[in-house]
Design a protein around this motif. Structure first.
Motif, short mmCIF file in Angstrom:
data_model
loop_
_atom_site.label_atom_id
_atom_site.label_comp_id
_atom_site.label_asym_id
_atom_site.label_seq_id
_atom_site.Cartn_x
_atom_site.Cartn_y
_atom_site.Cartn_z
N TRP A 107 17.96 -19.77 43.22
CA TRP A 107 18.85 -19.23 42.11
C TRP A 107 20.12 -18.69 43.02
O TRP A 107 21.27 -18.67 42.73
N ALA A 108 19.61 -17.66 44.01
CA ALA A 108 20.64 -17.15 44.99
C ALA A 108 21.40 -18.21 45.62
O ALA A 108 22.72 -18.14 46.04
N GLN A 162 22.39 -20.96 44.65
CA GLN A 162 23.44 -21.60 43.95
C GLN A 162 24.69 -20.71 44.14
O GLN A 162 25.96 -20.99 44.02
N SER A 163 24.42 -19.40 43.75
CA SER A 163 25.48 -18.29 43.76
C SER A 163 26.22 -18.19 44.99
O SER A 163 27.44 -18.03 45.26
N LEU A 204 29.32 -20.45 45.17
CA LEU A 204 30.38 -20.03 44.63
C LEU A 204 31.21 -18.74 45.70
O LEU A 204 32.33 -18.94 45.48
#
Length: 341
Positions: free
Chosen positions: A97-98, A100-101, A104
């Protein structure tokens, strides 16, 4: 003569110590048998790494050294990489999850970097209209864009520029400046070229030797050796491109990209010719050391002058020893300006 470091290294040491302590504790946790059995433990370790490391970096590095806040994204990326190293593969779901961030965040940093790069190019072009000195123009551009000194970063950029692109650059001498080289008659070129050749041979031999013992250590040694070679090449070319100059009552002395100072000629109270290597003197800063030769000129100033060095290091001194190829002409020009100004 006093040495004034541009930066206090204590915050960096605190950051390094706390980072090692954090990694040690997290490593102990991941090695426990119950780590894979309790879902809360992988989540806690992931949070400690991804939040703790960037926070430490922000408080001890970014704030203390006044770096751009966007550099925290780099610390977050490093924390993510450490997470993949420390946390077993079966418990890395939170890292996904991290990750993917991070994409950005990197996109945002790229936009900011491109905008700052355009501002840097414009600021450098503006500074270059007034001066032929690449190092000073780059320092001025960074200060104009980031509103603070970025001497360590500028030093690294300058080193790679001279090592890789400096061979096509022109001497940094402006119109009307009288240049005095310091590399033609000193044996500096031959000595540095010999050191570079020996460095290549030593690098290859050391890499093969250390790789038999440890592959990671071999890579570290290789990187350090290549960095040293790049520094030598940059120093070689910078010395050739950055002579001392006299112009309109202003004396500018540059030793490659390592040392620089500019003073009015009237600040010089004595300009002496040195026949022999002077005895070590705490009151005299010997700038000829980085030319690997003995100085042949000594300048004494009415008041302390600031000598600027790599990474923002500054020294205050009233006396410097230099090497100049055309010593007689340099002293004649200097004394002429002293008598007429």
């Amino acid at each position: 003569m006093t040495l004034t470091p541009a930066y206090n290294y204590r915050p960096a040491l605190w950051f390094a110590g706390l980072l090692l302590a954090l990694l040690f504790v997290e490593r102990l946790i991941t090695l426990q048998p119950q780590f894979a059995l309790q879902p809360a433990l992988p989540a806690a370790v992931t949070f400690d790494l991804l939040a703790g490391i960037p926070l430490l970096f922000y408080f001890f590095i970014v704030r203390r050294y006044r770096l751009p806040v966007t550099t925290v994204v780099g610390a977050f990326g490093g924390a993510l990489a450490l997470g993949y190293y420390l946390i077993p593969a079966g418990q890395q779901q939170y890292l996904g999850w991290a990750r993917q961030s991070l994409v950005l965040l990197e996109a945002g940093v790229l936009v900011v970097a491109v905008a700052n790069l355009r501002r840097l190019v414009r600021a450098y072009a503006e500074a270059a209209r007034r001066s032929a000195d690449f190092v000073e123009n780059l320092n001025a551009a960074f200060a104009a864009v980031f509103r603070r000194s970025m001497a360590p970063l500028v030093s690294e950029v300058v080193m790679f520029r001279y090592a890789l692109l400096g061979w096509w650059a022109r001497p940094e001498v402006g119109a009307g400046q009288r240049a005095f080289s310091n590399h033609r008659d000193s044996g500096f070129l031959a000595l540095v070229i010999t050191c570079c050749a020996l460095s290549v041979i030593e690098t290859a031999a050391m890499h093969m030797l250390v790789s038999r013992w440890n592959a990671t250590a071999a890579v570290v040694v290789l990187v350090l050796d290549v960095y040293t070679l790049v520094f030598l090449l940059a120093h070689l070319r910078a010395v050739m491109l950055r002579p001392a100059t006299l112009e309109n009552g202003q004396l500018l002395v540059r030793i490659g990209f390592a040392w620089r100072f500019a003073v009015p000629v009237q600040a010089v109270v004595h300009a002496d010719e040195l026949r022999d290597t002077p005895e070590p003197d705490k009151l005299t800063l010997n700038l000829a050391k980085l030319l690997f030769t003995a100085p042949n000129v000594r300048l004494t100033f009415a008041e302390s002058v600031t000598i600027t060095g790599l990474y923002g290091i500054r020294r205050q001194t009233k006396q410097v020893a230099l090497y100049v190829d055309d010593r007689a002409e340099f002293l004649r020009q200097l004394r002429t300006k002293l008598s007429t100004d």
